[in-house]
Motif scaffolding. Structure first.
Motif, PDB file in Angstrom:
ATOM      1  N   CYS A   1       0.252  16.749  16.174  1.00  0.00           N
ATOM      2  CA  CYS A   1       0.754  18.064  16.574  1.00  0.00           C
ATOM      3  C   CYS A   1       1.748  17.939  17.722  1.00  0.00           C
ATOM      4  CB  CYS A   1      -0.413  18.973  16.963  1.00  0.00           C
ATOM      5  SG  CYS A   1       0.090  20.618  17.531  1.00  0.00           S
ATOM      6  N   GLU A   2       1.414  17.113  18.720  1.00  0.00           N
ATOM      7  CA  GLU A   2       2.312  16.911  19.861  1.00  0.00           C
ATOM      8  C   GLU A   2       3.617  16.267  19.419  1.00  0.00           C
ATOM      9  OE1 GLU A   2      -1.017  16.339  23.435  1.00  0.00           O
ATOM     10  OE2 GLU A   2      -0.294  14.612  22.291  1.00  0.00           O
TER      11      GLU A   2
ATOM     12  N   ARG B   1       5.120  16.499  16.544  1.00  0.00           N
ATOM     13  CA  ARG B   1       5.954  17.504  15.871  1.00  0.00           C
ATOM     14  C   ARG B   1       6.656  18.391  16.900  1.00  0.00           C
ATOM     15  NH1 ARG B   1       1.561  17.843  12.239  1.00  0.00           N
ATOM     16  NH2 ARG B   1       0.750  19.666  13.335  1.00  0.00           N
ATOM     17  N   GLN B   2       5.928  18.784  17.945  1.00  0.00           N
ATOM     18  CA  GLN B   2       6.527  19.629  18.986  1.00  0.00           C
ATOM     19  C   GLN B   2       7.631  18.890  19.726  1.00  0.00           C
ATOM     20  OE1 GLN B   2       3.693  22.169  21.384  1.00  0.00           O
ATOM     21  NE2 GLN B   2       2.156  21.006  20.248  1.00  0.00           N
ATOM     22  N   VAL B   3       7.418  17.605  19.971  1.00  0.00           N
ATOM     23  CA  VAL B   3       8.427  16.791  20.659  1.00  0.00           C
ATOM     24  C   VAL B   3       9.709  16.717  19.832  1.00  0.00           C
ATOM     25  CG1 VAL B   3       8.996  14.412  21.339  1.00  0.00           C
ATOM     26  CG2 VAL B   3       6.816  15.424  22.027  1.00  0.00           C
TER      27      VAL B   3
ATOM     28  N   ASP C   1      10.725  18.777  17.602  1.00  0.00           N
ATOM     29  CA  ASP C   1      11.325  20.099  17.408  1.00  0.00           C
ATOM     30  C   ASP C   1      11.937  20.673  18.684  1.00  0.00           C
ATOM     31  OD1 ASP C   1      10.645  20.147  14.744  1.00  0.00           O
ATOM     32  OD2 ASP C   1       8.832  21.348  15.025  1.00  0.00           O
ATOM     33  N   CYS C   2      11.534  20.155  19.828  1.00  0.00           N
ATOM     34  CA  CYS C   2      11.865  20.766  21.122  1.00  0.00           C
ATOM     35  C   CYS C   2      13.364  20.986  21.297  1.00  0.00           C
ATOM     36  CB  CYS C   2      11.313  19.906  22.258  1.00  0.00           C
ATOM     37  SG  CYS C   2      11.714  20.542  23.909  1.00  0.00           S
TER      38      CYS C   2
ATOM     39  N   ASN D   1      15.185  23.285  18.700  1.00  0.00           N
ATOM     40  CA  ASN D   1      15.034  24.720  18.962  1.00  0.00           C
ATOM     41  C   ASN D   1      15.997  25.181  20.055  1.00  0.00           C
ATOM     42  OD1 ASN D   1      12.997  24.904  17.044  1.00  0.00           O
ATOM     43  ND2 ASN D   1      11.369  24.528  18.542  1.00  0.00           N
TER      44      ASN D   1
ATOM     45  N   THR E   1      15.677  11.544  21.617  1.00  0.00           N
ATOM     46  CA  THR E   1      14.262  11.630  21.246  1.00  0.00           C
ATOM     47  C   THR E   1      14.009  11.001  19.882  1.00  0.00           C
ATOM     48  OG1 THR E   1      14.091  13.696  22.512  1.00  0.00           O
ATOM     49  CG2 THR E   1      12.309  13.198  20.968  1.00  0.00           C
TER      50      THR E   1
ATOM     51  N   SER F   1       8.648  17.777  28.977  1.00  0.00           N
ATOM     52  CA  SER F   1       7.240  17.990  29.331  1.00  0.00           C
ATOM     53  C   SER F   1       7.026  19.384  29.896  1.00  0.00           C
ATOM     54  CB  SER F   1       6.800  16.939  30.357  1.00  0.00           C
ATOM     55  OG  SER F   1       6.904  15.631  29.844  1.00  0.00           O
TER      56      SER F   1
ATOM     57  N   LEU G   1       7.267  21.936  27.028  1.00  0.00           N
ATOM     58  CA  LEU G   1       6.184  21.899  26.045  1.00  0.00           C
ATOM     59  C   LEU G   1       4.810  22.170  26.646  1.00  0.00           C
ATOM     60  CD1 LEU G   1       7.325  18.802  23.944  1.00  0.00           C
ATOM     61  CD2 LEU G   1       7.534  21.219  23.337  1.00  0.00           C
TER      62      LEU G   1
END
Length: 289
Positions: free
Chosen positions: A111-112, A114-116, A118-119, A122, A143, A237, A240
């Motif tokens: 999950c983390e 995926r967020q990284v 996508d950050c 977005n 990244t 960081s 997120l």
């Protein structure tokens, strides 16, 4: 007399062709020890003074590395004093290295991760200025480069467009004085080419751009440093709400590969000189609950 001992120690180290840095540090440590003996009135009680000084080191230095460096200097100095018969004996057991605490390494959860990934994408979509859009694209590409290649920040900042071979789908990753060639994932090449196109438009004043990662502000058009990469991850960081660094993103990649491939095929891929180092790193990897 104590200064005589330290200066004689200096000459001894120089005769062994020790590096100037080692000579300086070891002699400074020898002088620190001699000063301690005088200030604490242990000049006539050498064995008690040595024990008190070692306890002093444990009290005033917080890390095993710091203490062990001091102990290494003391071992060399006391061996020198004993060999020259300046002292009759000393308790070698007091000088044994401190066991280093093995720190845990943490990989990101799925999950983390995926967020990284996508950050910055977005932020790129909602950017209101050309500079903000380009910065988001640069940070997104940084990244993805770490996430897909598992490279270190010091290797990342050395990337050049001329290191990429699109026909063979490979990239040269520069280390200190050598390089290794990695397969270039198609997805990463796609992102790199989009970033390159936007970089050429954003830095239209530059005739040729070979450095992949460039700065803005007072470093406009100049290659970025490892510090800049660290700031990118610090900002991510904060955005997120959990800690993500170049290191734990790299270890996340390593963990995924270790689950699928043999260690013999991976230690060189990730820039480790020995297979044992990669195995040791993998043993320390733990998922955050």
């Amino acid at each position: 007399m104590e200064n005589y001992y330290a200066e004689a120690f200096r000459a001894f180290l120089q005769s062994l062709n020790k590096s100037p840095h080692t000579v300086k540090q070891y002699v400074n440590d020898a002088k620190q020890f001699e000063k301690f003996l005088d200030e604490e009135s242990f000049r006539d009680q050498f064995q008690d003074g040595l024990k008190a000084y070692i306890n002093h080191l444990y009290t005033h230095y917080n890390t095993a590395n710091s203490v062990n460096r001091k102990l290494a200097a003391m071992r060399a100095y006391l061996e020198f004093l004993y060999s020259r018969k300046y002292i009759d004996s000393y308790n070698e057991t007091l000088l044994e290295p401190v066991a280093k605490k093995v720190t845990k390494l943490f990989a990101l959860t799925e999950c983390e991760l995926r967020q990284v990934l996508d950050c910055w994408h977005n932020l790129y979509k909602i950017a209101q200025t050309e500079e903000h859009a380009w910065l988001a694209m640069r940070n997104l590409t940084i990244t993805y480069a770490i996430a897909m290649l598992g490279i270190k920040p010091a290797e990342l900042v050395k990337m050049k467009w001329s290191h990429i071979n699109e026909n063979e789908m490979t990239i040269h990753i520069m280390e200190r004085s050598t390089y290794r060639t990695l397969d270039l994932p198609e997805k990463l090449l796609e992102i790199l080419l989009q970033y390159k196109q936007e970089t050429e438009m954003f830095f239209s004043q530059l005739e040729q751009i070979d450095d992949v990662w460039l700065g803005v502000g007072n470093k406009l058009g100049e290659p970025i440093t490892v510090k800049t990469v660290e700031r990118v991850f610090l900002q991510m960081s904060q955005l997120l709400g959990f800690k993500v660094t170049c290191t734990n993103l790299r270890y996340t990649v390593i963990e995924m590969y270790m689950q699928q491939e043999e260690t013999d095929d991976l230690f060189e891929k990730f820039g480790y000189a020995r297979k044992g180092v990669l195995i040791e790193r993998h043993k320390r990897l733990l998922k955050e609950e």
